[in-house]
Scaffold this active site. Structure first.
Site, PDB file in Angstrom:
ATOM      1  CB  SER A   2      -0.705   0.073   1.274  1.00 54.22           C
ATOM      2  OG  SER A   2      -0.236  -0.457   2.110  1.00 54.22           O
ATOM      3  CB  CYS A   3       2.816   2.854  -1.730  1.00 51.31           C
ATOM      4  SG  CYS A   3       3.479   1.742  -1.740  1.00 51.31           S
TER       5      CYS A   3
END
Length: 514
Positions: A2-3
């Protein structure tokens, strides 16, 4: 993984720079420690084997030197994350994105298949390697490219040959252009040039919302893709455009009559989880950079769960590095969704996933400056830990090594001699005492940003007129001075938040023995 990513075109940035930036966030329940490193040509592998997928390939013999932000613990591979090479080309990889069943059913992801049975016995099947992924991409691409466009071409060729086991978005920049590539299924990909006057928001979701297929397969002025994309789409009925997909506007930047479609509809997702995890992050970034577009007015249709939030927009004013840090630190300030706010209810304050989340590992802001000579043109701004509580510091990319304070992270060995661990400690102490600590954090961020910028200005003047190689030792020394300043300021804010947190302990008592 997740970014959150933001891209800023050169005419949208405050000084004509191209800026690409990404929070690298650990998966839920993990905190992956990071460090910085310079990879010299002699240290770049000539034969590469991925730890996750076991894919193997030979690499060219002429790599460039480049910076990277690898995992401190390499048990799962390098994960170089972000860097700038000696051609002043930057890359950040990757933003994990989404897909749908129609795409993955026609071009499945290339996943590792373990060997079956015993070798030499009936029914034995050897291991089948998977494709390339986030673990590998910076290492396989950044040392071998001399422009952002070449980055798309090299990575696209690798995807076509080896495939991938995950959906990802990757950014490339040079002094003139920014390109954004998205993987589509196991072997297909699309890429779009970021318009010079726009910024782009990317929150773990397939993002490109407009694509000129004829340009991508022809002149490639603003779009690129895998060579068989159109045939593959037609064979499997992936284009969801209601009309013939033709431009009717003669004033469009690309020739009238081109076939266009919305990749977000064709290849992406609009799931319930997107509306909680992804789209609200893009919405919150737009609220900061284009604040007068009615983001808080339900009648506009662009609320936090809207499926048609723009991939790129023209900002209302020029975007600065401080703006980039701001939007990549957001936790829905000024809305009922802020976990530190007083508005809304306990339910609304935890409804959406913040950008500035607790498990951010690192933030790299890669700035290529046209108004500086090639020797000092590239800055890699860095922060570790949760962005709500850290500070962003500028570092030169044309260096032989990076300061120990940012490169000495040891996995599972907490130390205030490491920026990564100090940043984690500051955040964990300040979070439960937010009201008492936020002023210390804001002063820290201002001090590091202003002092770091002043040191960069002084160094720029010092190396003006130098050749690229002649400037390297002085830029390496300048980074050490910046790191010394950073450590002083970080130690001070750690002392301040430790005091505030200690005074807030529940076992305190007002009577003193003194």
């Amino acid at each position: 993984m997740s970014c959150t990513t933001i891209l800023v075109g050169r005419d949208a940035s405050y000084d004509g720079s191209t800026i690409i930036a990404r929070n690298e966030d650990s998966p839920s329940g993990r905190f992956d420690s990071k460090r910085m490193q310079v990879i010299h040509p002699a240290d770049q592998p000539r034969h590469y084997r991925a730890k996750i997928s076991h894919v193997e390939l030979d690499l060219p013999e002429d790599p460039l030197r480049y910076t990277s932000v690898p995992n401190a613990d390499d048990a799962e591979g390098i994960w170089a994350a972000a860097g700038i090479n000696t051609a002043n080309v930057a890359m950040t990889a990757t933003e994990t994105i989404t897909s749908n069943e129609r795409v993955l059913g026609t071009d499945p992801l290339v996943e590792l298949v373990d060997a079956q049975g015993e070798e030499g016995t009936d029914g034995f099947a050897p291991e089948a390697p998977g494709g390339i992924g986030e673990e590998d991409m910076v290492t396989l691409v950044l040392p071998y490219i001399r422009s952002a466009r070449e980055g798309v071409e090299r990575l696209g060729g690798l995807l076509e040959r080896y495939g991938t086991y995950e959906m990802n978005g990757i950014a490339f920049s040079d002094v003139n252009e920014i390109w954004w590539l998205e993987t589509v299924g196991g072997h297909h990909w699309i890429a779009r040039r970021v318009p010079d006057d726009c910024y782009v928001t990317m929150p773990n979701q397939l993002g490109i919302d407009d694509f000129d297929l004829d340009d991508a397969l022809g002149d490639q002025l603003g779009f690129m893709c895998s060579p068989d994309l159109g045939m593959w789409m037609d064979e499997h009925h992936l284009d969801l455009t209601m009309d013939d997909g033709l431009f009717d506007d003669e004033d469009d930047a690309y020739a009238s009559g081109h076939r266009v479609f919305n990749p977000r509809d064709a290849f992406g997702s609009h799931s319930d989880s997107d509306h909680v995890y992804n789209t609200p992050r893009a919405w919150s970034m737009h609220r900061v950079l284009a604040p007068h577009n009615g983001w808080d007015d339900p009648s506009t249709g662009w609320g936090p769960e809207a499926d048609d939030l723009p991939w790129c927009m023209v900002p209302e004013r020029k975007v600065t590095v401080e703006d980039v840090k701001c939007v990549l630190s957001l936790h829905y300030q000024g809305t009922p969704y802020d976990p530190y706010g007083a508005a809304g209810t306990p339910a609304t304050r935890g409804r959406y996933r913040p950008i500035g989340i607790n498990r951010t590992s690192q933030l790299a802001v890669l700035q290529i400056r046209p108004h500086r000579p090639a020797c000092c043109r590239a800055l890699q701004w860095m922060a570790f830990g949760s962005n709500a509580f850290n500070a962003l510091v500028p570092l030169y990319a044309n260096v032989d090594e990076l300061p120990d304070y940012l490169s000495n992270t040891m996995p599972h060995q907490v130390s205030t001699g490491s920026l990564y661990w100090s940043s984690r400690l500051i955040a964990a102490l300040a979070d439960p005492h937010y009201g008492n600590c936020v002023q210390h954090i804001e002063r820290y961020q201002m001090a590091v940003g202003s002092k770091g910028t002043a040191l960069v200005h002084a160094t720029d003047k010092e190396v003006a007129g130098r050749t690229f190689d002649d400037a390297t030792p002085d830029l390496t020394k300048a980074n050490e001075g910046i790191a010394d300043m950073l450590r002083t300021e970080t130690d001070q804010v750690l002392e301040n938040v430790l005091y505030a947190a200690s005074m807030g302990m529940r076992n305190g008592f007002s009577r003193s023995d003194g």
